[in-house]
Design an enzyme around this catalytic site. Structure first.
Site, PDB file in Angstrom:
ATOM      1  N   ASP A 189       0.861  -1.175   0.000  1.00  0.00           N
ATOM      2  CA  ASP A 189       0.000   0.000   0.000  1.00  0.00           C
ATOM      3  C   ASP A 189       0.901   1.229   0.000  1.00  0.00           C
ATOM      4  O   ASP A 189       1.687   1.430   0.930  1.00  0.00           O
ATOM      5  CB  ASP A 189      -0.885  -0.024   1.246  1.00  0.00           C
ATOM      6  CG  ASP A 189      -1.848   1.157   1.325  1.00  0.00           C
ATOM      7  OD1 ASP A 189      -1.687   2.112   0.550  1.00  0.00           O
ATOM      8  OD2 ASP A 189      -2.756   1.118   2.176  1.00  0.00           O
ATOM      9  N   TYR A 208     -10.370  14.268  -6.896  1.00  0.00           N
ATOM     10  CA  TYR A 208      -9.382  13.792  -7.879  1.00  0.00           C
ATOM     11  C   TYR A 208      -8.658  14.968  -8.522  1.00  0.00           C
ATOM     12  O   TYR A 208      -7.425  14.992  -8.594  1.00  0.00           O
ATOM     13  CB  TYR A 208     -10.083  12.956  -8.941  1.00  0.00           C
ATOM     14  CG  TYR A 208      -9.151  12.429 -10.012  1.00  0.00           C
ATOM     15  CD1 TYR A 208      -8.353  11.308  -9.778  1.00  0.00           C
ATOM     16  CD2 TYR A 208      -9.071  13.052 -11.257  1.00  0.00           C
ATOM     17  CE1 TYR A 208      -7.495  10.826 -10.755  1.00  0.00           C
ATOM     18  CE2 TYR A 208      -8.219  12.574 -12.240  1.00  0.00           C
ATOM     19  CZ  TYR A 208      -7.433  11.462 -11.987  1.00  0.00           C
ATOM     20  OH  TYR A 208      -6.584  10.993 -12.967  1.00  0.00           O
ATOM     21  N   LYS A 241      -4.580  15.765  -8.188  1.00  0.00           N
ATOM     22  CA  LYS A 241      -3.686  15.749  -9.345  1.00  0.00           C
ATOM     23  C   LYS A 241      -3.037  17.106  -9.575  1.00  0.00           C
ATOM     24  O   LYS A 241      -1.889  17.192 -10.039  1.00  0.00           O
ATOM     25  CB  LYS A 241      -4.452  15.294 -10.589  1.00  0.00           C
ATOM     26  CG  LYS A 241      -4.824  13.815 -10.556  1.00  0.00           C
ATOM     27  CD  LYS A 241      -3.599  12.925 -10.423  1.00  0.00           C
ATOM     28  CE  LYS A 241      -3.937  11.450 -10.518  1.00  0.00           C
ATOM     29  NZ  LYS A 241      -2.749  10.559 -10.449  1.00  0.00           N
ATOM     30  N   ILE A 294      -8.223   8.122 -20.744  1.00  0.00           N
ATOM     31  CA  ILE A 294      -7.653   6.843 -21.176  1.00  0.00           C
ATOM     32  C   ILE A 294      -8.710   5.758 -20.994  1.00  0.00           C
ATOM     33  O   ILE A 294      -9.452   5.775 -20.011  1.00  0.00           O
ATOM     34  CB  ILE A 294      -6.409   6.441 -20.346  1.00  0.00           C
ATOM     35  CG1 ILE A 294      -5.481   7.640 -20.114  1.00  0.00           C
ATOM     36  CG2 ILE A 294      -5.649   5.304 -21.028  1.00  0.00           C
ATOM     37  CD1 ILE A 294      -4.303   7.320 -19.191  1.00  0.00           C
TER      38      ILE A 294
END
Length: 325
Positions: A86, A182, A186, A219
């Site tokens: 992890d 998210y 990022k 993607i």
């Protein structure tokens, strides 16, 4: 600055162009090693002459994907190993380094952080624990791995290259997607890359470690599978970039190998945005909208006059140059 010094460069004019993109004699650590991107990168590193250590949460890697990786390693005389770990567990990662690094054939000189998760929840309803988990994995986990790798490179006194996987979502919000956690994580990865690059590029008593990021566009992976299952979603996302399609994981092999290898010897603290022109397309749309907004109440005949006479008439809005009427 007193704590900086010029380090020996990697590569050099005597190295052939082909060899500038080789990874012989080095080990590369890849997180998210069971994911589509991680497995793709692993195969590319092996093809380029490097050994690979993949880490991820599952006890064992996926049979089909790992069989392919091992076949590539056998073909090219390289090695691939897998460990369950992890990335947010600093103690476990430290133990893993202590156990595995003495067994490697080559020093650790490369890292690619593919581990990451997302989640779609309206910000007003986002459970704080879920938000924190995404930031913990995407940002803190990335830092933990980069820190452990840098310590290992310092112990072995070898230069290295670290590639942090960010996202085009770190450069702006995605229309219609409630992914505040998210996106924030990022964006932070982009700044983390710049910060680490500034610290590790020329610090005294520390080998030179280049740190760069890549920002993929959409993607086709398991992270986007749910969204792409919706009718017309792929068509909508495709239309938002300049190539009118969605990327696949193999399209990130060459950029990552470039950043890992000596061909990018003078590149650090930078981001490679590989999004099919998605963000640039947004910028062009914003520019066109802004330009049109300045002159939208002017008759079309005036638009054309301004466009022809921009150089001669400095009093007219410069944005009129960009009108395409």
């Amino acid at each position: 600055m007193a704590n900086r010094e010029t380090k020996p460069r990697v590569g050099g004019p005597e190295v052939s162009t082909r060899d500038l993109f080789r990874l012989d004699g080095r080990t590369v650590l890849i997180t998210g090693g069971t994911g589509a991107l991680g497995l793709e990168v692993a195969g590319s590193v092996l093809e380029s002459g490097g050994d690979v250590i993949c880490i991820d949460l599952p006890e064992l890697p996926p049979e089909a994907g790992w069989t392919k990786v091992q076949a590539i390693a056998e073909t090219h005389g390289t090695r691939a190993t897998y460990y369950s770990c992890d990335v947010t567990d600093a103690d476990r990662l430290r133990f893993l380094f202590e156990e595995t690094m003495p067994k490697t054939r080559y020093p650790l000189r490369g890292v690619v952080t593919c581990a990451g998760v997302s989640g779609r929840v309206p910000a007003v309803d986002y459970p704080v624990d879920d938000f924190r988990r995404i930031v913990d994995i995407n940002l803190v986990g990335t830092f933990i791995v980069a820190q452990a790798a840098a310590r290992e490179m310092r112990n072995q006194n070898v230069s290295g290259s670290i590639v942090l996987v960010a996202s085009m979502s770190g450069w702006g919000s995605n229309k219609g997607l409630d992914t505040s956690a998210y996106n924030s994580s990022k964006s932070a990865v982009l700044q983390l890359g710049r910060s680490l690059a500034a610290e590790w590029g020329s610090r005294q008593g520390h080998p030179s470690i280049r740190v760069n990021t890549i920002s993929p566009g959409y993607i086709k992976t398991r992270l986007t599978a749910e969204s792409l299952a919706k009718p017309t979603q792929e068509q909508v996302w495709s239309a938002e970039n300049m190539l009118n399609r969605i990327s696949t994981t193999d399209e990130y092999r060459a950029p990552i190998i470039f950043l890992l290898a000596d061909g990018s010897s003078f590149m650090t603290g930078a981001d490679l945005r590989i999004d099919g022109g998605h963000r640039s397309c947004e910028s062009m749309n914003e520019l066109h909208s802004e330009s049109y907004g300045l002159v939208k109440n002017v008759p079309i005949s005036k638009h054309w006059k301004w466009k022809r006479s921009t150089i001669a008439r400095s009093d007219m809005p410069r944005s009129a140059e960009y009108l395409d009427l």
